[in-house]
Design an enzyme around this catalytic site. Sequence first.
Site, PDB file in Angstrom:
ATOM      1  N   THR A   1     -65.267 -14.825 -41.367  1.00  0.00           N
ATOM      2  CA  THR A   1     -64.767 -15.863 -40.494  1.00  0.00           C
ATOM      3  C   THR A   1     -63.666 -16.248 -39.753  1.00  0.00           C
ATOM      4  O   THR A   1     -62.552 -15.423 -39.764  1.00  0.00           O
ATOM      5  CB  THR A   1     -64.922 -17.201 -41.065  1.00  0.00           C
ATOM      6  OG1 THR A   1     -63.756 -17.521 -41.694  1.00  0.00           O
ATOM      7  CG2 THR A   1     -65.882 -17.400 -41.577  1.00  0.00           C
ATOM      8  N   TYR A   2     -63.306 -16.837 -38.938  1.00  0.00           N
ATOM      9  CA  TYR A   2     -62.734 -17.010 -37.043  1.00  0.00           C
ATOM     10  C   TYR A   2     -60.844 -17.176 -37.913  1.00  0.00           C
ATOM     11  O   TYR A   2     -60.423 -17.488 -38.769  1.00  0.00           O
ATOM     12  CB  TYR A   2     -62.306 -18.138 -36.475  1.00  0.00           C
ATOM     13  CG  TYR A   2     -61.202 -18.436 -35.191  1.00  0.00           C
ATOM     14  CD1 TYR A   2     -61.475 -17.887 -34.098  1.00  0.00           C
ATOM     15  CD2 TYR A   2     -59.758 -19.071 -35.543  1.00  0.00           C
ATOM     16  CE1 TYR A   2     -60.775 -17.652 -33.299  1.00  0.00           C
ATOM     17  CE2 TYR A   2     -59.346 -19.759 -35.350  1.00  0.00           C
ATOM     18  CZ  TYR A   2     -59.363 -18.621 -33.701  1.00  0.00           C
ATOM     19  OH  TYR A   2     -58.183 -18.557 -32.743  1.00  0.00           O
TER      20      TYR A   2
END
Length: 355
Positions: free
Chosen positions: A164-165
């Site tokens: 994820t980010y």
Amino acid sequence: SALARSRADWLIGMNLSRLFTLLGRQAGYSGVLSVGRVQTPTLKLVVDRDREIARFVCVPFWAIAVALSHAGQSFVASWTPPQGSTDDAGRCLQQPVAQQAAEFLRAAGTAQVLSVETERVREGPPLPFDLGTLQEVCSKQLGLDVQETLDIAQALYETHKATTYPRSDSGYLPESMLAEVPAVLDSLVKTDPSLRPLIDRLDRQQRSRVWNDGKVTAHHGIIPTLEPANLSAMSDKELAVYRLIRAHYLAQFLPHHEFDRTVAQFSCGSQSLAAVGKQIAVIGWREVLATPGPDDADGEDAQRSQVLPALHAGLSCPVGKVDLKALKTLPPKPYTQGELIKAMKTVAKLVTDPR
């Protein structure tokens, strides 16, 4: 916090950069001297550390390691120096006292067990990574620099769609993501079928401290995505960082790590000894995360993780080798990039002015 940052940039950053550049010119420096709310305190951390190293005065001290045995098992105890011969850290600064003690211990033959205390220690899993912690751990364990770790985390997110980010400052996860746990775990098995035996043993219902809406900031901790990834497309470094991120997620569904810490006190005539032992009871989440201690190679650490035989008060243990060590205090080490990131995250500890 955004308002505070913007004011700091205008009031402090811009004004002081102009001021110091002009002061620099008066002193014969022709370049621009920039002041910034992040770079200047960080520079101070490094300069302070360099000055500490330059000012450091090495102090000699003495320690004694004593080999004891019981029921055919040998273990190491440390000499406890008498009061009045030590510094604040309990190190013996007087060579004659240590030499005399070593000679006495060599002649003694046996040491009596005074007391044995055992406590069960339970450790919960570490949180998934925020960017700063990822940079700190990758610097320490993989030798990556801070920028390289960020580039790899960005590639894992953008190119490989595996995590994820990355630019997050929180390691916590929103409670709404509990519903996605089965999908994440399934995608991990599809990505790497060798994980199946482990993933089948995970407790998917287990709620570690990571699920906490109150602690999630603009972004949540860095974890694997819902989509399977292609490991063969990753470089060795990308794969190493991916595995760290994955392990921190899997750790949330494994039991606590539990071990028994035992401290045994001995008397050997007028001298006191202590032995510390550690016995792992439940490996738990450390099965996926073998986190090395501060210095796994160092002798003191090996001594703390030794397994002691079954001891009880009143027992006599034969004394084996008595090792008198001449040591010296070491200066602080220069920051690594990972340690600098950690110091920047906890910089408030160094500020004493409440205002």
